[in-house]
Structure formats: C-alpha cells, structure tokens
Design a protein around this motif. Sequence first.
Motif, PDB file in Angstrom:
ATOM      1  N   SER A  16      82.904  58.197  73.612  1.00 42.98           N
ATOM      2  CA  SER A  16      84.266  59.585  73.291  1.00 42.98           C
ATOM      3  C   SER A  16      83.774  60.315  74.238  1.00 42.98           C
ATOM      4  CB  SER A  16      83.147  60.340  72.311  1.00 42.98           C
ATOM      5  OG  SER A  16      82.906  59.483  71.108  1.00 42.98           O
ATOM      6  N   ALA A  17      83.551  60.743  75.186  1.00 39.97           N
ATOM      7  CA  ALA A  17      83.321  61.598  76.276  1.00 39.97           C
ATOM      8  C   ALA A  17      84.468  60.728  77.332  1.00 39.97           C
ATOM      9  CB  ALA A  17      81.865  61.853  77.173  1.00 39.97           C
ATOM     10  N   ILE A  18      84.958  60.416  77.467  1.00 42.53           N
ATOM     11  CA  ILE A  18      85.848  59.190  78.381  1.00 42.53           C
ATOM     12  C   ILE A  18      86.858  59.999  77.667  1.00 42.53           C
ATOM     13  CG2 ILE A  18      86.431  57.288  79.118  1.00 42.53           C
ATOM     14  CD1 ILE A  18      84.000  56.134  79.729  1.00 42.53           C
ATOM     15  N   ILE A  19      86.996  59.321  76.878  1.00 42.20           N
ATOM     16  CA  ILE A  19      88.341  59.638  76.121  1.00 42.20           C
ATOM     17  C   ILE A  19      89.046  60.954  76.073  1.00 42.20           C
ATOM     18  CG2 ILE A  19      89.692  59.710  73.169  1.00 42.20           C
ATOM     19  CD1 ILE A  19      88.020  56.497  73.162  1.00 42.20           C
ATOM     20  N   LEU A  20      88.148  62.400  75.358  1.00 46.04           N
ATOM     21  CA  LEU A  20      88.147  63.174  74.830  1.00 46.04           C
ATOM     22  C   LEU A  20      87.992  64.037  76.435  1.00 46.04           C
ATOM     23  CD1 LEU A  20      88.346  66.025  72.896  1.00 46.04           C
ATOM     24  CD2 LEU A  20      85.770  66.084  74.106  1.00 46.04           C
ATOM     25  N   THR A  21      87.513  63.337  77.669  1.00 51.82           N
ATOM     26  CA  THR A  21      88.355  64.097  79.017  1.00 51.82           C
ATOM     27  C   THR A  21      89.406  63.735  79.492  1.00 51.82           C
ATOM     28  OG1 THR A  21      85.649  64.026  79.418  1.00 51.82           O
ATOM     29  CG2 THR A  21      87.242  64.380  81.134  1.00 51.82           C
ATOM     30  N   ILE A  22      89.910  62.259  79.072  1.00 54.45           N
ATOM     31  CA  ILE A  22      91.676  61.373  79.344  1.00 54.45           C
ATOM     32  C   ILE A  22      92.308  62.779  78.981  1.00 54.45           C
ATOM     33  CG2 ILE A  22      93.066  59.816  79.202  1.00 54.45           C
ATOM     34  CD1 ILE A  22      90.674  57.883  79.425  1.00 54.45           C
ATOM     35  N   LEU A  23      91.975  62.788  77.697  1.00 58.79           N
ATOM     36  CA  LEU A  23      93.461  63.901  76.460  1.00 58.79           C
ATOM     37  C   LEU A  23      93.243  64.976  77.016  1.00 58.79           C
ATOM     38  CD1 LEU A  23      92.505  62.147  73.095  1.00 58.79           C
ATOM     39  CD2 LEU A  23      93.581  62.127  74.617  1.00 58.79           C
ATOM     40  N   LEU A  24      92.296  65.598  77.875  1.00 61.25           N
ATOM     41  CA  LEU A  24      91.961  67.087  78.127  1.00 61.25           C
ATOM     42  C   LEU A  24      92.132  66.925  79.537  1.00 61.25           C
ATOM     43  CD1 LEU A  24      90.569  69.656  78.181  1.00 61.25           C
ATOM     44  CD2 LEU A  24      88.415  69.071  78.614  1.00 61.25           C
ATOM     45  N   VAL A  25      92.791  66.103  80.255  1.00 61.75           N
ATOM     46  CA  VAL A  25      92.844  66.028  81.731  1.00 61.75           C
ATOM     47  C   VAL A  25      94.397  66.208  81.604  1.00 61.75           C
ATOM     48  CG1 VAL A  25      93.338  64.887  83.936  1.00 61.75           C
ATOM     49  CG2 VAL A  25      91.344  65.372  82.545  1.00 61.75           C
ATOM     50  N   ILE A  26      95.115  65.251  80.954  1.00 61.54           N
ATOM     51  CA  ILE A  26      96.721  65.064  80.135  1.00 61.54           C
ATOM     52  C   ILE A  26      97.599  66.766  79.571  1.00 61.54           C
ATOM     53  CG2 ILE A  26      98.238  63.783  78.746  1.00 61.54           C
ATOM     54  CD1 ILE A  26      96.359  61.796  78.722  1.00 61.54           C
ATOM     55  N   SER A  27      96.316  67.351  78.833  1.00 69.20           N
ATOM     56  CA  SER A  27      96.090  68.358  78.701  1.00 69.20           C
ATOM     57  C   SER A  27      96.199  69.385  79.743  1.00 69.20           C
ATOM     58  CB  SER A  27      95.361  68.967  77.417  1.00 69.20           C
ATOM     59  OG  SER A  27      95.899  69.970  76.985  1.00 69.20           O
ATOM     60  N   ILE A  28      95.430  69.482  80.214  1.00 69.96           N
ATOM     61  CA  ILE A  28      95.681  70.583  81.257  1.00 69.96           C
ATOM     62  C   ILE A  28      96.429  70.414  81.865  1.00 69.96           C
ATOM     63  CG2 ILE A  28      94.892  71.143  83.397  1.00 69.96           C
ATOM     64  CD1 ILE A  28      92.066  70.863  81.866  1.00 69.96           C
ATOM     65  N   TYR A  29      97.313  69.211  82.354  1.00 61.49           N
ATOM     66  CA  TYR A  29      98.185  69.317  83.727  1.00 61.49           C
ATOM     67  C   TYR A  29      99.640  68.894  83.109  1.00 61.49           C
ATOM     68  CZ  TYR A  29     101.773  66.422  85.743  1.00 61.49           C
ATOM     69  OH  TYR A  29     102.994  65.618  86.529  1.00 61.49           O
ATOM     70  N   VAL A  30      99.896  69.108  81.725  1.00 63.96           N
ATOM     71  CA  VAL A  30     100.838  69.091  80.847  1.00 63.96           C
ATOM     72  C   VAL A  30     101.296  71.214  80.821  1.00 63.96           C
ATOM     73  CG1 VAL A  30     101.896  68.825  78.387  1.00 63.96           C
ATOM     74  CG2 VAL A  30     101.207  67.262  80.198  1.00 63.96           C
ATOM     75  N   ARG A  31      99.838  71.097  80.334  1.00 59.67           N
ATOM     76  CA  ARG A  31     100.675  72.650  79.916  1.00 59.67           C
ATOM     77  C   ARG A  31     100.576  73.838  81.699  1.00 59.67           C
ATOM     78  NH1 ARG A  31      95.862  74.574  75.973  1.00 59.67           N
ATOM     79  NH2 ARG A  31      96.606  73.268  74.285  1.00 59.67           N
ATOM     80  N   HIS A  32     100.081  72.421  82.703  1.00 57.85           N
ATOM     81  CA  HIS A  32     100.111  73.551  83.932  1.00 57.85           C
ATOM     82  C   HIS A  32     100.951  73.356  84.202  1.00 57.85           C
ATOM     83  CE1 HIS A  32      98.810  74.565  87.636  1.00 57.85           C
ATOM     84  NE2 HIS A  32      99.257  73.801  88.519  1.00 57.85           N
ATOM     85  N   LYS A  33     102.323  72.166  84.390  1.00 61.05           N
ATOM     86  CA  LYS A  33     103.783  71.765  84.553  1.00 61.05           C
ATOM     87  C   LYS A  33     104.473  73.369  83.988  1.00 61.05           C
ATOM     88  CE  LYS A  33     106.488  67.910  85.013  1.00 61.05           C
ATOM     89  NZ  LYS A  33     107.000  66.615  84.189  1.00 61.05           N
ATOM     90  N   ASN A  34     103.504  72.998  82.544  1.00 63.95           N
ATOM     91  CA  ASN A  34     104.999  74.274  81.793  1.00 63.95           C
ATOM     92  C   ASN A  34     104.479  75.432  82.035  1.00 63.95           C
ATOM     93  OD1 ASN A  34     106.235  72.210  80.341  1.00 63.95           O
ATOM     94  ND2 ASN A  34     104.715  71.907  78.643  1.00 63.95           N
ATOM     95  N   GLY A  35     103.855  75.693  83.384  1.00 65.01           N
ATOM     96  CA  GLY A  35     103.560  77.434  83.158  1.00 65.01           C
ATOM     97  C   GLY A  35     102.507  78.628  82.386  1.00 65.01           C
TER      98      GLY A  35
END
Length: 853
Positions: free
Chosen positions: A378-397
């Motif tokens: 669960s922690a691995i999946i949540l972390t992966i989703l969170l990392v993707i989220s942070i990457y996408v949001r950072h890319k979108n400013g």
Amino acid sequence: MKLKKYPWIFAILITAICFWTITFFRHENVYTGGVITSGDLMTQYTSFFQYFRHVVFGNYSDFAYSFSNGLGGSMIGNWSYYLLSPLNFIVLLFPASKITLALYTIIWIKVMLAAGSFCYAIPKLTKLSATLAIMVSISYALSSYTIFYMGNLMWLDAIVFLPLLILLTQNFAIGIRKFIYPIILAITILANYYTSYMIGLFLVAYFLYNSFLTFKTWNVFFKNLAYFVLYSITGILLTLFIELPTLFNLKETKLSTHYAITNYSIPKLIFNIPSNIFFGANNTQLPLIYTSSLILLLTITYFFNTHIQLKSRIATLILLLFTCSGLLSNKLYVLWHAGQPPQSYPFRFAFIINFLVILIASYQLSNLEFTKKQILPSAIILTILLVISIYVRHKNGINSTWLISSACWALLAIIIYWFYTKNKINSIWLIIITILEISLNAIYSWHSIIPSNYTSYTVETQKLINQLPVSAKNSRLEKNFLIDQNRGESYTFNYRGATVFSSNNDIRISNLYDDLGLQGLGYFYFYLTGTQLTDALFGIKTNIQTNRPNDTIPKFRNYGLRDDLSHNPILYKDSHNIAYKSETFPLAFAGYNYNNFIASNNPLENQSKILNKLTNSNTQYFSKAIQGKVSSQNAKISNNKNTIGFDQIDDTKPIKLTFNYIATPNTSAYIILDKQIMTAEDGDSKASQLTVNGKSFRSMPFSTQPIGIFVPATGKVTLTMTFKTSTHNLTITQPSLYLLNKKALYKTIKKAQNNKMKLTSWKGNLISGTITIHKGQSLITTIPYTNGWHAKVDGTSVPINKTLDSFINLNLPSGKHTVTLYFEIPGLKLGIFLTIIGLLLLLLENIFINKKQ
C-alpha cells in the motif's frame, strides 16, 4: 439522541456546518454576501429558475413552449433536465431578487442529504460502525466533484439518491425486494435524466457484482434478475409522462446534433490522474475524484487485505475498472455521457467513481486489518501515485507549498490509520482528520471569482423593463448588457427575446444565426451583433442600450454594441439607459416561402438575400464595401483586398492597427470583423482592446460579425485593434465598412407590414389572428418550428411547413383566413398512458409479489 442509532442525522449536521464554512471562506456563501461561482449557476440556471417562478405563479401558457427561449422553443427538455428536482419548490419561498439565496439553500440541503443518505446506506452495505459511517459520508458529500460542480445543482440529486439505490439493488441480488425501489428510481430519473442514465449503468453492474458474490444457483440468479428488471421497468414507466416527451424533444435537438469528440490521450490522462486525487486537487479537465487521503489509502489497502476473500477483491477490482472505463477509452467516455460528448465539464460520471472508491474504503474499515503485509504494498503504491502527482503538478507550475501539503496529508493518513488499527486512538480522530483535510482542500484549491451583485442588478433591470411602454414589450426585445454572461435574461425578466443558453437548443437556429453574423453555437443563441435587417426579420422592436461601464456592478458587462441604432426613435430614456425602437416585420405575414438557403461568407449579403426572398423584393440595403486606410504600430503589414496580415516587430510590445474610413455622414453602418479577434470575456481573443471612434466594444468569437456603428457628422470612422503581446503574427479578414440604406429597408418592412396577420392572441402555446393571402403567397412566421405545433385555418386542420428550414410556414389558398397555431407536447398522452401502466404495475408488485416474499 444516540449516535449509534441515528448516525445519518449527525452526518447531515456536520456536513451542513462544513459546507457553510467552506462556502463562507470561498466567498460562495450567499447568506453571508457571497455568490456561487462554480458550474453554470450564474450564467444559466438562475434564469431557468426565474422562468420556473413565472410559470408556477401564473404564466401557464409558457410551460410547454416559450418565446423567452430564444426566438421561441419547446420547454419540455428544459423542465426535464433542469427543473424537476423535488427541492425546487424552495425557489417559490424567496422573492425573485433573492433567487441566488434560494438556489444556495437548495444546494446546501442536497449536500446535507447526500451525507445523510450515504450514512444511512453504508452500515447496511458494509456493517460499518456509526462513527466510521459518519466519516465516509462526509468524504462522499464533500468530494471535489460536489464542491466544484455544486453550481450544476440539477446533478446533485443523483449524489443524494445513489446510495439508496445501491442499497436496494444489493437487496435484489440476495432476493429481497423493496416496494420503495421503483419510486426512488423514478424520482431520480425525474430529477435529472442525464445523471440517472449514468446511475442506471452502474446499478446493472452493481447487481451483477453482488449476484456473483452471493451466487447460489442459476435459478435463484435469474429469479432475482427478473425482479430487478421488472421493478426497474416499473420505475422507468412512472417517469414517462415527462421522459417520453423529453425523448421526442431531444431527438429534434440534442440527439440530432453531433458534436466533435474530444479524443483524450488515454496514457497521458491516466498518468495525470494521480495529480487530482491528493490534497490540492483542482484540475477540472481531469476527473474530480478527490475524496481525502485517508479514503485513498483505505481503498488501496483493501486490495491487500487477506481477511477479505480473494474472490471479493477481484470482483471489486473488476467493478472499479468498469466504473472507470470512461477514463480508459474515448468510446466508453462518450457512452458514459449518454452518447453525447460533454462540451464542458468533462468526466461528469466521476461522482459514481467517488461513490465506489468510498464504498471500497468502507469495506476495508469494516474488515479492520493493517498488517505489515498490507503496509508495504500500500505504501509503495501510494508513494508512486504521490511522486507522479508531485511531478505533474510541478510541471504545471503548482507552488511547492501545495506539493509539500499533499505529501504531508498522505503521510498523516498513514500514521492516523496505523494508530487507529492499534487502538492507540479512537475513530473520532478519523472524522476530525477527514473534515480538516477535505474542508481545507475545498477552501484553498479553487480561487474564488469576484462575486456579482445579482440582487441589485435584478431589481434595477426589472424596474427598467417595467418602465418601458406597453408597445415596447408586445414584440421581441434585446439589450447590449448582461451580468455574468447570463444569456437567459429573457427568462429572468419574462420578455420575448432572441438570446438564450440551453443544452436543448435547436442547432438549426444556431446555424442560421451564424450565417447572419449573430453569435450562434449549438447550445446558445447570442443576438448582440444584430443589425437593423435582423431586427426587422426577427421582430426585435425594442433594443436597450446602456452607458454603464463594465463592473460598475461586479461582473456587469456592457458590450458596447449597436451604435447603428443611435438615431432611431427613443421609447424610453434615463440617466443610464436608452430603449430604441426599430421598424420590424410582423410575427406572421403574407410573404413568399424560402428554403434551401445557401449562405455566403458575408453576413450582410445573407441578411439581404433572406429579406428579399421572403418579401419578393430586389433591393440593395447596403453600399459597396468601403476599405479603411490602415496604419500600424510595432507591426509589418501585408495588405490585400480580402485579408490583412501582420508580423510583430518587438516581442515585448503590443501591436496596434488603426483603420480610418471616410463615409457618408450621419449614416448607420456596419464593419464586418473577423471572429478571431472576438471573445466576450477577453479570454482567448487575439485582441486586448477594440474601439470605434474611441468607444470600446466586445462580442463573442463564433461568427464573422457586423458591428453596428453610426458615422458622425465629420464622416470619419476610426477602428483600432490592440493585440496582445503574445500575438506575433496573424491574418484576418479585411474589416470593410458598409453603409445602410434605411429608406430601402423601410420600404421592404412596409411591404411585410401591409400583409401582416392581425394578431388576436400571442401566448407561449397559442397564436391566432386573421390574414389575407394573395396568389403565390403563404403565411410566413419567425416562430421556430418544433414537433408539437398544429394549425387550424378557418376551423380546419392544415399541415405545417417550414420556411428557412427553421420557422413555421403555412401554404394557404388566396383569400382571407382565420388562423390558429397551437402547441401540444408531443408524446405527452402516450407518456401519461405508460405512466398509468407503471402505477398499476407498482400496485400489483406491492399486493402480490411482496406478499409472496
């Protein structure tokens, strides 16, 4: 009152307080001076509810067909889509000027009821404790879907009734039949057929899901399926007195229109979705499926919970994939939206995804386990989703504060849940953390817009309309100002107009508007760029102009158009407004039928052709094109007869083009402008400012359009276009000026007036009068045709034809005739008959089937 016995009451109360607080801080709490800015509430729905008030309080003839609906249109689709929610009666308890207060109250109650219905159903679906039921109910009622789409209040009924329908559907799967199911299903469909269609898809899937999990024998399955289908059909039959006429109406309008499908890149969409499931979720172009970090964690953890049968987890995963199928395929995306791709607000079925995600989280809570075997995956999946989220949001400013916050809330969810499973804290902390996170997300994720002052605007404008002479209101009326782009103000102020915004509009009228240089696009007709020829054609006798600048009332828009009327007779004048009178064709007259109209690229040519054809004239209403002498700042110009192009010289400075015309003084005229430089709110427009002789104006970007002006005594007209700095190069249509020959126009109008039908009645569903037809003529109207119109001439029924492929036309013999046109709702009698059958079925089910059970 015991929490354990009535948790749904506590869920309602807590949600009520949360919603009040959220909307207060977002400046959307109408009771504290705010206004709801989400959805189309201010741009569309306030008008529909004002129409609702007018009809209920006595304007009954407008129920089926209304001339406030653009030039006129059937209203049954609007009733079915917007106005049949059980809570709409609340509107009648408030004065017209307080309509936004009434709508906020309705929304507030619906959000509370959503929490209550979910809290009532979830313990029966999952055996969840009272406290935990309250927690997940708050997540459901205050999800990002609800908070953002609350302005689309007609969709909220589905969120209220979905949990109850799911509970009843689960009962069918185990052989328990409830008399209330078809009634709730019928109410859900009546409240909004669109979202109930989505629910219907999910109910079928959920029935099969539960039937699989509780499968005994095929005989039992088919028996339960038969009852589920029978009761569902009964519920549908109960609605057909409205829904069958609605279907007939939609076949003419929405279902006959094929809009372009937005083909999402599915891999890109799926990759971006994680950015919208954590704290700070605010991307409305992605599914609005944020329900709190704790719910997300619990949903992931469920699939690794070994206390739950593998069979159940696999079946739940399949159900989840089905519910999310609209995110995995463009064709399924359209299927979930009833075969019509949304033109805005994508992924409207996301409320069902939210429901299922919270239901899965509830399964996890009711089968409490949080072992190391669960923590790691669960922690691995949540972390992966969170990392993707942070990457996408950072890319979108997105700023770093939000990125850190989303990570902190996810970590806090893990810690809180871990301590809860180890009995270190009690379940009340789960409620607290959920309320804090979901409320703060709702408050800070969306930036509130400066609220409009709807009350004062409504009072002032209604007073203005009331002060007009009776002669100004006995035909159609338009104006050059709105608030919040509300293109339904003819509903609000109960006048016959030519502007409207509704998803049930007739595409034929939109297309005709576009050909005539008016703003027409599928869902709306916008009359702002009318000319004195279109005024004549459509009977726009009164046109109100204002000198109020933009935002003198918040979100007030003066479009600055129709200066061509500035020397027309004045019907009314005050310090801010002038109502001009125009000479027009009658609503119905003896003229000459004209169909198969082929449009040119010049809207003035199209207008001239139609007026001439309908009156059998051969008149030139406009001068030849006058070209302006062009000068520029910060641009290299390439000029030819039909187009003008430019290239920016200095990228840091705007481009300015100036066109100077010399024309006959004291003349009404029109400059045809390219739609690329237009937009009502300056959103995607290439131009940042447009002026004629120093006066600003603005329109919408959907047609090549004539801008009405008046040539002053000097004979000089100056058009300026200031372009945004980002507009580096552009080619636009040459802005040519055309002078209006008023004498020629009035001669044609007089010809139509001399052949008018003398009206004895003009109501929403009835027009009658007398007319004399000469050889070769027919009865011409500008009443938009739709199935349901009937005609009697001299007491005998006659067939109805069309003119301009859009309006009612009657082919009549020469002589004097008494004509009656009346509108009846198509499919109403059959729908009532089928509803009676539904009532009989419901009675039989209650007497025999339930007794047998």
